[in-house]
Structure formats: structure tokens, C-alpha cells
Design an enzyme around this catalytic site. Structure first.
Site, PDB file in Angstrom:
ATOM      1  N   LYS A  48      34.099  46.163  27.962  1.00 25.02           N
ATOM      2  CA  LYS A  48      35.210  45.541  27.526  1.00 25.02           C
ATOM      3  C   LYS A  48      35.015  44.100  26.634  1.00 25.02           C
ATOM      4  O   LYS A  48      35.567  43.790  25.924  1.00 25.02           O
ATOM      5  CB  LYS A  48      36.027  45.185  28.820  1.00 25.02           C
ATOM      6  CG  LYS A  48      36.614  46.406  29.598  1.00 25.02           C
ATOM      7  CD  LYS A  48      37.167  46.283  30.728  1.00 25.02           C
ATOM      8  CE  LYS A  48      37.540  47.504  31.613  1.00 25.02           C
ATOM      9  NZ  LYS A  48      38.058  47.402  32.955  1.00 25.02           N
ATOM     10  N   GLN A  92      38.377  43.489  37.920  1.00 29.52           N
ATOM     11  CA  GLN A  92      37.665  44.657  37.869  1.00 29.52           C
ATOM     12  C   GLN A  92      37.751  45.346  39.307  1.00 29.52           C
ATOM     13  O   GLN A  92      37.469  44.860  40.259  1.00 29.52           O
ATOM     14  CB  GLN A  92      36.206  44.795  37.449  1.00 29.52           C
ATOM     15  CG  GLN A  92      35.319  46.006  37.064  1.00 29.52           C
ATOM     16  CD  GLN A  92      36.139  46.812  36.094  1.00 29.52           C
ATOM     17  OE1 GLN A  92      36.794  46.308  35.026  1.00 29.52           O
ATOM     18  NE2 GLN A  92      36.124  48.128  36.131  1.00 29.52           N
ATOM     19  N   ASP A 115      46.013  44.595  32.688  1.00 30.62           N
ATOM     20  CA  ASP A 115      45.652  46.237  33.288  1.00 30.62           C
ATOM     21  C   ASP A 115      46.945  46.990  33.719  1.00 30.62           C
ATOM     22  O   ASP A 115      47.017  48.104  33.979  1.00 30.62           O
ATOM     23  CB  ASP A 115      45.167  46.245  34.756  1.00 30.62           C
ATOM     24  CG  ASP A 115      43.452  46.152  34.309  1.00 30.62           C
ATOM     25  OD1 ASP A 115      43.164  46.989  33.436  1.00 30.62           O
ATOM     26  OD2 ASP A 115      42.717  45.410  35.303  1.00 30.62           O
TER      27      ASP A 115
END
Ligand code: GUN
Length: 284
Positions: A48, A92, A115
Site C-alpha cells: 500500500k 490493518q 477502508d
């Protein structure tokens, strides 16, 4: 059989994002929070970060010792929420067992939740007025569009009901007028559901579970799985999907590979979300 090439499509998405960023008079900023020693999570966060650099998003990873408390994580998230320079925050997953995942995801400011895991963003997606669509479902939808697979009216069977893939993808494709079936570990006669689908999406995390017998001739197969299996090579493992690629490609009309399929799309779509978050927050 058409190979739906995630490397190629994601490069196009990153290129679009990069051009969009070059027209802005600020640099979008993304912060990843990593509270894990898991090598796979470390790899994902690194990918990422690399993609961010490539498209022109300023990115940073905050490492939190996995032995730290939930409160320490919530404090970091709160600081990022308050920080005017931060456009996107991602935590994460998975988090350590002693940390409540919901508490962490609920803590992220919805307008910075790139997200799309905050309940408000999940609710908006369900409601058909999405703000931040989770990156993997967004990537799957884009791949179907790029492969000219008609979603409207299609029978789509999703195998896997996770909060980050199966459920939001079901909402997204329903919003685009697909007839969606979500299967999972309690589903009776899974193959009956997959065999009648125009589109099968495998997102279960079980290596090569979807075999040729489970797929209709000509169907589109999207493989979200990334599983490490033992292999006789330098690394000692290789990555395989949830689909038995070699046999399923013989019956499928179109199929995504692993690696080089959905994985790079997730990363590219996260960049799209980051730019969208920045534009919405900064109002240009
Ligand atoms: N872990 C597995 N997939 C994801 C994802 O899309 N986002 C985050 N933050 N963690 C993940």
C-alpha cells in the site's frame, strides 16, 4: 477463456489516480496503522505504501507493538482523526486478540475511513448511497466492468461472508442490480449455488477450494483468495487462490489469476478511496 489481468487493470487505475492528484493543489495523505508482526500484514502494508508513493499520495505507516493495549491503538487513531493534514486512515487487520476490532474500526473518523469499514460507511453502502466502498469489493466490481461482464441481472454467487469482502461486495453488486447469493461454511450444497452462477466470487481463504466441477461452462470466476501453501522453493511457500486455477480456467469464460488478480486491484482502489476522501474533506 479471457484472463482478467489485475496487474494491467490496476496499473490503469493507479494511472487515473495519479493524473487526478497532479491536478490538485495539495498532496493527499494516508496513514496506515500496523499492530501486528504477521509477515502477510507487513507485506500488504508495504504494498500500500509503495502504491501510494507511485501515485503521489504521501503515506506513512505507524507501527504499534502488538503487545500494546487497545487504548494505545485508540489514542493513535484519535490523534490521526484530529490531524488536519491526514486525509485517510487505515487500520490493518487482523488485530491482536486482546484488541476489540470493532472498537478500533468504530474509532476511525468516517470521513477518513478509506477502508470503508466504519459502520456509517457500511450502512451507507447498504443504503445505496455509498461514500467509501471497501477496496476489495470496489476492485472486484472494476474488474467485472473492465472485462465487459454485465452485472445487471446476472446471477452472482459469492463464496464467503466476511465483513471486508463478502458482505460489502454483496451490497455493492446488489446496488448494481445483480442477483446475489452469499454462501459460507454452513451453506448446504455449495456446488449447486456456484454451478448456476454467471459470476462466481471466491473469498473464503481456503486454498483451491473451488474446482472445475463447481463452475458452469463460460462463467466468470473472480478469485479473492491469497493463501500461502508450502512449496519447494527459496521462500518455502507459494501463493495460491481459493480457486483451482489450472482446472477452472478450462471451463470458465473469464478468470482472475493469483497472484496478479484481485490483490493489486485492492491496493489501487485504496488509492482511489484516499483521493476521494481528500477531495471530500478538503472540498475540492
Ligand atoms: N486485512 C485484510 N484485508 C484488509 C483490507 O482490505 N484492509 C485492511 N485494513 N486490513 C485488511
Amino acid at each position: 477463456m479471457t484472463l482478467i489481468d489485475g496487474d494491467e487493470i490496476s496499473a490503469r487505475v493507479r494511472d487515473e489516480v495519479s493524473r487526478e492528484i497532479s491536478d490538485l493543489d495539495y498532496t493527499p495523505r494516508l496513514v496506515a496503522v500496523l499492530m501486528s508482526d504477521d509477515p502477510a500484514s507487513e507485506t500488504y502494508v508495504r504494498m500500500k505504501h509503495q502504491a501510494a508513493e507511485e501515485v503521489g499520495v504521501d503515506s506513512e505507516t505507524i507501527d504499534i507493538d502488538p503487545e500494546e493495549t487497545e487504548e494505545a491503538l485508540l489514542d493513535v487513531i484519535d490523534d490521526l482523526n484530529q490531524d488536519e493534514d491526514v486525509d485517510g486512515i487505515l487500520v490493518q487487520l487482523p488485530l491482536p486478540d486482546h484488541v476489540d476490532e470493532h472498537a478500533a474500526l468504530d474509532a476511525v473518523a468516517p470521513e477518513k475511513d478509506v477502508d470503508g469499514f466504519h459502520p456509517e460507511n457500511k450502512g451507507r453502502l447498504m443504503d445505496g448511497r455509498p461514500r467509501m466502498v471497501p477496496a476489495t469489493p470496489r476492485g472486484v466490481h472494476r474488474m467485472l466492468q473492465e472485462a465487459d461482464v454485465e452485472v445487471d441481472g446476472a446471477d452472482v454467487t459469492i463464496v464467503g461472508r466476511s465483513n471486508i469482502v463478502g458482505k460489502p461486495l454483496a451490497a455493492l453488486l446488489t446496488n448494481h442490480d445483480a442477483t446475489v447469493t452469499v454462501c459460507h461454511s454452513h451453506t448446504d450444497d455449495l456446488a449447486a449455488h456456484t454451478r448456476r452462477a454467471d459470476v462466481v466470487v471466491a473469498a473464503v481463504g481456503v486454498a483451491e477450494m473451488i474446482d472445475a466441477e463447481m463452475v458452469a461452462e463460460g462463467a466468470t470466476v473472480i478469485d479473492v483468495g491469497i493463501n500461502r501453501v508450502d512449496a519447494d522453493n527459496d521462500k518455502g511457500y507459494e501463493l495460491v487462490g481459493d480457486v483451482a486455477f489450472d482446472e477452472v480456467k478450462e471451463v470458465a469464460g473469464a478468470i482472475t489469476p493469483v497472484p496478479g488478480g484481485v490483490g493489486p486491484m485492492t491496493v489501487a482502489c485504496l488509492m482511489e478511496n484516499t483521493v476521494e476522501a481528500a477531495r471530500q474533506r478538503r472540498k475540492n
